[in-house]
Design an enzyme around this catalytic site. Structure first.
Site, mmCIF file in Angstrom:
data_model
loop_
_atom_site.group_PDB
_atom_site.id
_atom_site.type_symbol
_atom_site.label_atom_id
_atom_site.label_comp_id
_atom_site.label_asym_id
_atom_site.label_seq_id
_atom_site.Cartn_x
_atom_site.Cartn_y
_atom_site.Cartn_z
ATOM 1 N N GLY A 14 0.852 -1.207 0.000
ATOM 2 C CA GLY A 14 0.000 0.000 0.000
ATOM 3 C C GLY A 14 0.876 1.242 0.000
ATOM 4 N N ARG A 75 0.884 -5.155 -5.954
ATOM 5 C CA ARG A 75 0.953 -6.381 -5.161
ATOM 6 C C ARG A 75 1.369 -7.475 -6.147
ATOM 7 N NH1 ARG A 75 -2.950 -3.668 -1.670
ATOM 8 N NH2 ARG A 75 -1.665 -3.089 0.085
ATOM 9 N N ASP A 106 5.043 -4.571 6.020
ATOM 10 C CA ASP A 106 5.655 -5.831 6.462
ATOM 11 C C ASP A 106 5.725 -6.880 5.348
ATOM 12 O OD1 ASP A 106 2.936 -6.057 6.519
ATOM 13 O OD2 ASP A 106 2.827 -7.022 8.489
ATOM 14 N N THR A 128 4.264 2.931 5.365
ATOM 15 C CA THR A 128 2.869 2.501 5.496
ATOM 16 C C THR A 128 2.145 3.454 6.436
ATOM 17 O OG1 THR A 128 1.402 0.837 6.486
ATOM 18 C CG2 THR A 128 3.683 0.775 7.198
ATOM 19 N N ASP A 130 -0.194 2.607 8.322
ATOM 20 C CA ASP A 130 -0.756 1.858 9.458
ATOM 21 C C ASP A 130 0.068 1.912 10.743
ATOM 22 O OD1 ASP A 130 -2.788 1.176 7.797
ATOM 23 O OD2 ASP A 130 -2.295 -0.947 7.643
ATOM 24 N N ASP A 132 2.337 -0.139 11.591
ATOM 25 C CA ASP A 132 2.296 -1.505 12.126
ATOM 26 C C ASP A 132 3.632 -2.234 12.027
ATOM 27 O OD1 ASP A 132 2.312 -1.698 9.387
ATOM 28 O OD2 ASP A 132 0.717 -3.186 9.251
ATOM 29 N N ARG A 174 -6.010 -2.747 9.573
ATOM 30 C CA ARG A 174 -6.616 -4.091 9.624
ATOM 31 C C ARG A 174 -6.202 -4.824 10.890
ATOM 32 N NH1 ARG A 174 -5.307 -5.986 3.613
ATOM 33 N NH2 ARG A 174 -3.674 -4.499 4.027
HETATM 34 P P1 ADP Z 1 2.732 -4.209 2.584
HETATM 35 O O1 ADP Z 1 4.167 -4.195 2.195
HETATM 36 O O2 ADP Z 1 2.127 -2.849 2.581
HETATM 37 O O3 ADP Z 1 2.506 -4.988 3.873
HETATM 38 P P2 ADP Z 1 1.689 -6.506 1.074
HETATM 39 O O4 ADP Z 1 1.482 -7.367 2.282
HETATM 40 O O5 ADP Z 1 0.629 -6.503 0.039
HETATM 41 O O6 ADP Z 1 1.920 -4.970 1.433
HETATM 42 O O7 ADP Z 1 3.066 -6.973 0.410
HETATM 43 C C1 ADP Z 1 3.587 -6.316 -0.718
HETATM 44 C C2 ADP Z 1 4.292 -7.287 -1.608
HETATM 45 O O8 ADP Z 1 5.401 -7.870 -0.929
HETATM 46 C C3 ADP Z 1 3.465 -8.495 -2.040
HETATM 47 O O9 ADP Z 1 2.605 -8.203 -3.131
HETATM 48 C C4 ADP Z 1 4.548 -9.470 -2.460
HETATM 49 O O10 ADP Z 1 5.038 -9.155 -3.744
HETATM 50 C C5 ADP Z 1 5.639 -9.174 -1.427
HETATM 51 N N1 ADP Z 1 5.549 -10.164 -0.340
HETATM 52 C C6 ADP Z 1 4.625 -10.238 0.638
HETATM 53 N N2 ADP Z 1 4.818 -11.321 1.421
HETATM 54 C C7 ADP Z 1 5.893 -11.978 0.908
HETATM 55 C C8 ADP Z 1 6.599 -13.175 1.252
HETATM 56 N N3 ADP Z 1 6.223 -13.936 2.286
HETATM 57 N N4 ADP Z 1 7.668 -13.512 0.497
HETATM 58 C C9 ADP Z 1 8.055 -12.761 -0.559
HETATM 59 N N5 ADP Z 1 7.426 -11.634 -0.933
HETATM 60 C C10 ADP Z 1 6.369 -11.225 -0.220
HETATM 61 O O1 F6P Z 2 -1.536 0.146 3.575
HETATM 62 C C1 F6P Z 2 -2.278 -0.590 4.511
HETATM 63 C C2 F6P Z 2 -3.731 -0.325 4.312
HETATM 64 O O2 F6P Z 2 -3.855 1.047 4.315
HETATM 65 C C3 F6P Z 2 -4.678 -0.965 5.316
HETATM 66 O O3 F6P Z 2 -4.927 -0.229 6.453
HETATM 67 C C4 F6P Z 2 -5.910 -1.178 4.480
HETATM 68 O O4 F6P Z 2 -6.717 -2.205 4.948
HETATM 69 C C5 F6P Z 2 -5.325 -1.540 3.156
HETATM 70 O O5 F6P Z 2 -4.119 -0.811 3.058
HETATM 71 C C6 F6P Z 2 -6.191 -1.330 1.977
HETATM 72 O O6 F6P Z 2 -5.387 -1.348 0.843
HETATM 73 P P1 F6P Z 2 -5.818 -1.708 -0.626
HETATM 74 O O7 F6P Z 2 -7.144 -1.134 -0.858
HETATM 75 O O8 F6P Z 2 -4.732 -1.106 -1.434
HETATM 76 O O9 F6P Z 2 -5.823 -3.203 -0.681
#
Ligand code: ADP
Ligand code: F6P
Length: 322
Positions: A14, A75, A106, A128, A130, A132, A174
């Site tokens: 995000g 993503r 994360d 982020t 959040d 978090d 979340r």
């Molecule tokens: P954020 O970084 O905001 O937490 P996401 O959880 O959507 O957002 O993760 C972003 C991207 O990081 C994912 O679309 C994926 O490409 C990569 N990613 C997430 N989890 C893993 C994992 N366990 N191993 C490798 N890449 C990951």
């Molecule tokens: O970046 C984290 C966050 O802002 C969360 O708080 C929220 O649930 C989520 O992204 C929504 O993201 P998207 O609509 O891009 O999936």
């Protein structure tokens, strides 16, 4: 000894306000120290699909004040596979890029950790709204998001007071209630509902009823999305004590707009710090700020820990909301 010669930067997950300021800091600082600098478009998707371009000083002009991310974000499920991770590392290696700065949450840190295992020198920056990510007091974008929520609540207060109504404000988060907690405390909310703390809705509604009887003209309840939908909370409050509420879901408004000076400064400091730490030979680390000090922590430790809510602040908000 020169530990990295050429680095790339990407934004992932995000987006958050201040990501552009972080990209600018990474690029300008790396150029200052004589490194070659590349940018990857659309996070890990661009890395796997080889969407990588060279950056110069002017590539990051006029972006410090902009929300969103000029590098875009995506993503990318393929990054979770070994093949995806190998392809990503290979696309960096074939250009001689040996370091990567990942700006994201994360999930993005997990991706950086996997690339470290593929021999890439990585640094994570907490981007982020959040808040978090553990091992940093604050993440890039959080301050701006909280300001947006506080500003919205100020407006809601005006109309809720006129009508002697209750307002339920659903905010992002979340798994982490920090946006709700900080914005709720800063705007004098009567109740703050977060995923980390159990609450009794019946008690909340009785307290609101009492508040109205004791002369309060409005009532603000801030709900983190991880707790449930604002509409459902409104219905329960109505069923419990007949309280008439209006629900506002702030949604993605919280992720846009110009970053505050706090987010720009944090992003600038962390972006430069990440480069200096790579040059000192560190890798597989996430950068953060704890009690005003810039720190690095092993990404492995960060992704295996959970950010704790500040209970002192939560109790304070309760004490002041009578
Ligand atoms: P954020 O970084 O905001 O937490 P996401 O959880 O959507 O957002 O993760 C972003 C991207 O990081 C994912 O679309 C994926 O490409 C990569 N990613 C997430 N989890 C893993 C994992 N366990 N191993 C490798 N890449 C990951
Ligand atoms: O970046 C984290 C966050 O802002 C969360 O708080 C929220 O649930 C989520 O992204 C929504 O993201 P998207 O609509 O891009 O999936």
């Amino acid at each position: 000894m020169m530990t990295v010669k050429s680095i790339a930067v990407l934004t992932s997950g995000g987006d958050s306000q201040g990501m552009n300021a972080a990209v600018r800091a990474v690029v300008r600082s790396a150029l200052f120290y004589g490194l070659e600098v590349y940018a990857v478009q659309r996070g890990y998707y661009g890395l796997i699909n080889d969407d990588i371009r060279k950056m110069d000083l002017r590539s990051v002009g006029d972006i410090i004040q902009r929300g969103g991310t000029i590098l875009q974000t995506a993503r990318c499920p393929e990054m979770k596979t070994l093949e995806g991770q190998q392809k990503a590392a290979e696309n960096l290696r074939k250009r001689g890029i040996d370091g990567l700065v990942v700006i994201g949450g994360d999930g993005s840190y997990q991706g950086a950790y996997k690339l470290t295992q593929q021999g890439i020198k990585t640094m994570g920056l907490p981007g982020t709204i959040d808040n978090d990510i553990p091992f940093t007091d604050v993440t890039i974008g959080f301050d701006t998001a909280v300001s947006i929520v506080v500003d919205a609540i100020n407006k809601l207060r005006d109309t809720m007071s006129s009508h002697e109504r209750s307002s339920i404000v659903e905010v992002m988060g979340r798994h982490c209630g920090d946006i709700a907690l900080y914005a709720g405390l800063a705007s004098g909310a009567e109740a703050i509902l977060v995923p980390e703390v159990k609450f009794d809705l019946q008690k909340v509604s009785c307290r609101m009823k009492e508040n109205f009887m004791n002369g309060k003209k409005h009532s603000i309840i801030v709900v983190a999305e991880g707790v449930g939908k604002g509409e459902n909370i409104a219905k329960e409050l109505h069923d419990c004590c007949g309280i008439d509420s209006r629900v506002t879901v702030l949604g993605h408004i919280q992720r846009g707009g110009t970053p505050t000076h706090n987010d720009r400064i944090l992003a600038s400091r962390l972006g430069d710090f990440a480069i200096r730490k790579l040059l000192e030979g560190e890798s597989g680390k996430g950068c953060g700020i704890i009690k005003g000090e810039l720190v690095t922590t092993d990404i492995e430790k960060i992704v295996n820990s959970k950010k704790q809510i500040n209970m002192d602040m939560y109790q304070l908000a309760l004490r002041l909301s009578q």
